[in-house]
Design a protein around this motif. Structure first.
Motif, PDB file in Angstrom:
ATOM      1  N   ILE A  65       0.824  -1.215   0.000  1.00  0.00           N
ATOM      2  CA  ILE A  65       0.000   0.000   0.000  1.00  0.00           C
ATOM      3  C   ILE A  65       0.855   1.261   0.000  1.00  0.00           C
ATOM      4  O   ILE A  65       0.495   2.249  -0.641  1.00  0.00           O
ATOM      5  N   THR A  66       2.007   1.223   0.655  1.00  0.00           N
ATOM      6  CA  THR A  66       2.837   2.427   0.672  1.00  0.00           C
ATOM      7  C   THR A  66       3.353   2.728  -0.735  1.00  0.00           C
ATOM      8  O   THR A  66       3.475   3.892  -1.116  1.00  0.00           O
ATOM      9  N   GLU A  67       3.619   1.697  -1.520  1.00  0.00           N
ATOM     10  CA  GLU A  67       4.061   1.901  -2.901  1.00  0.00           C
ATOM     11  C   GLU A  67       2.914   2.404  -3.776  1.00  0.00           C
ATOM     12  O   GLU A  67       3.124   3.245  -4.650  1.00  0.00           O
ATOM     13  N   LEU A  68       1.700   1.899  -3.554  1.00  0.00           N
ATOM     14  CA  LEU A  68       0.553   2.393  -4.324  1.00  0.00           C
ATOM     15  C   LEU A  68       0.307   3.871  -4.041  1.00  0.00           C
ATOM     16  O   LEU A  68       0.008   4.644  -4.962  1.00  0.00           O
ATOM     17  N   ILE A  69       0.443   4.252  -2.783  1.00  0.00           N
ATOM     18  CA  ILE A  69       0.268   5.671  -2.433  1.00  0.00           C
ATOM     19  C   ILE A  69       1.356   6.508  -3.097  1.00  0.00           C
ATOM     20  O   ILE A  69       1.073   7.568  -3.664  1.00  0.00           O
ATOM     21  N   LEU A  70       2.598   6.017  -3.068  1.00  0.00           N
ATOM     22  CA  LEU A  70       3.684   6.746  -3.742  1.00  0.00           C
ATOM     23  C   LEU A  70       3.442   6.816  -5.253  1.00  0.00           C
ATOM     24  O   LEU A  70       3.735   7.847  -5.874  1.00  0.00           O
ATOM     25  N   ASP A  71       2.913   5.747  -5.844  1.00  0.00           N
ATOM     26  CA  ASP A  71       2.571   5.782  -7.271  1.00  0.00           C
ATOM     27  C   ASP A  71       1.535   6.867  -7.542  1.00  0.00           C
ATOM     28  O   ASP A  71       1.641   7.617  -8.529  1.00  0.00           O
ATOM     29  N   ASP A  72       0.523   6.960  -6.689  1.00  0.00           N
ATOM     30  CA  ASP A  72      -0.489   8.014  -6.835  1.00  0.00           C
ATOM     31  C   ASP A  72       0.156   9.394  -6.727  1.00  0.00           C
ATOM     32  O   ASP A  72      -0.177  10.309  -7.478  1.00  0.00           O
ATOM     33  N   HIS A  73       1.078   9.549  -5.788  1.00  0.00           N
ATOM     34  CA  HIS A  73       1.762  10.838  -5.619  1.00  0.00           C
ATOM     35  C   HIS A  73       2.526  11.211  -6.889  1.00  0.00           C
ATOM     36  O   HIS A  73       2.485  12.363  -7.331  1.00  0.00           O
ATOM     37  N   ARG A  74       3.228  10.232  -7.466  1.00  0.00           N
ATOM     38  CA  ARG A  74       3.964  10.500  -8.712  1.00  0.00           C
ATOM     39  C   ARG A  74       3.002  10.937  -9.816  1.00  0.00           C
ATOM     40  O   ARG A  74       3.302  11.856 -10.580  1.00  0.00           O
ATOM     41  N   ASN A 116      -1.736  22.872  -5.970  1.00  0.00           N
ATOM     42  CA  ASN A 116      -0.485  22.139  -6.129  1.00  0.00           C
ATOM     43  C   ASN A 116       0.380  22.285  -4.877  1.00  0.00           C
ATOM     44  O   ASN A 116       0.944  21.306  -4.378  1.00  0.00           O
ATOM     45  N   SER A 117       0.458  23.483  -4.351  1.00  0.00           N
ATOM     46  CA  SER A 117       1.256  23.730  -3.153  1.00  0.00           C
ATOM     47  C   SER A 117       0.708  22.955  -1.949  1.00  0.00           C
ATOM     48  O   SER A 117       1.466  22.303  -1.225  1.00  0.00           O
ATOM     49  N   ALA A 118      -0.608  23.025  -1.735  1.00  0.00           N
ATOM     50  CA  ALA A 118      -1.220  22.301  -0.609  1.00  0.00           C
ATOM     51  C   ALA A 118      -0.996  20.808  -0.761  1.00  0.00           C
ATOM     52  O   ALA A 118      -0.666  20.108   0.212  1.00  0.00           O
ATOM     53  N   ASN A 119      -1.154  20.299  -1.973  1.00  0.00           N
ATOM     54  CA  ASN A 119      -0.981  18.875  -2.208  1.00  0.00           C
ATOM     55  C   ASN A 119       0.487  18.459  -2.046  1.00  0.00           C
ATOM     56  O   ASN A 119       0.784  17.430  -1.442  1.00  0.00           O
ATOM     57  N   SER A 120       1.392  19.279  -2.555  1.00  0.00           N
ATOM     58  CA  SER A 120       2.818  18.964  -2.450  1.00  0.00           C
ATOM     59  C   SER A 120       3.270  18.926  -0.997  1.00  0.00           C
ATOM     60  O   SER A 120       4.032  18.037  -0.594  1.00  0.00           O
ATOM     61  N   ASP A 121       2.818  19.895  -0.206  1.00  0.00           N
ATOM     62  CA  ASP A 121       3.170  19.906   1.221  1.00  0.00           C
ATOM     63  C   ASP A 121       2.659  18.640   1.903  1.00  0.00           C
ATOM     64  O   ASP A 121       3.366  18.014   2.693  1.00  0.00           O
TER      65      ASP A 121
END
Length: 189
Positions: free
Chosen positions: A3-12, A110-115
């Protein structure tokens, strides 16, 4: 699958879609609009999937690992961030696509999401990898992937009270585990 990789994939993917928006000429209003609509729906779905699947599991494993305060603080912050992102998305909708105000609103989203992503990657995802077994992370990944697939067309954005959210999840964890908080026992929906 984890799940941590899926979340990171979503972030990318979120970062990629924001970058696409930055590279489209402002005169291409129709293209900007559909790219933004897709990104906004994706941000909403991702946040809700985390709130339904990841954060309850993070709270449970953190409590079981005697890190209650740390994971509570991380979760409170994350739910507040999700509300900020939802509010930023709503602000974009108040402006005509391609205008200076629209671009400012997209930049704020974008800023709120990036933070949020940076904090989550440093804290919540790191803690979860430390405290949850690979088997648990795999089972949650399957649930997370299925949730996003079932709701691919979008979800209703709803702000949550961070404190109420954490208290409700903790109450459910206690009920589901009969009062004991062992890693891996939280029921999955």
């Amino acid at each position: 699958m984890d799940i941590t990789e899926l979340i990171l994939d979503d972030h990318r993917e979120q970062r990629r879609q924001f970058a696409i928006l930055e590279q489209i000429d402002r005169s291409e209003v129709g293209v900007l609009s559909v790219i933004w609509d897709r990104l906004a729906a994706f941000l909403e779905l991702h946040a809700l999937a985390e709130e339904e699947i990841f954060y309850p599991a993070l709270l449970q494993v953190g409590i079981a690992a005697r890190r209650r305060t740390g994971v509570e603080d991380e979760t409170l912050d994350a739910i507040g961030d999700h509300n900020d992102i939802r509010d930023a998305i709503a602000e974009v909708a108040r402006h005509r696509t391609g205008t200076d105000d629209w671009y400012r609103a997209v930049a704020a989203a974008n800023s709120a999401n990036s933070d949020h992503m940076a904090e989550e990657e440093r804290e919540g995802l790191t803690d979860f990898r430390r405290f949850a077994s690979l088997d648990r992370r795999h089972r949650l990944a399957v649930t997370f992937a299925a949730y996003e697939a079932r709701n691919y067309a979008g979800v209703q954005p709803v702000d949550k009270d961070p404190v109420g959210y954490v208290r409700e999840v903790e109450k459910k964890v206690r009920t589901d585990t009969g009062g004991s908080l062992s890693v891996g026992t939280m029921k999955r929906n």
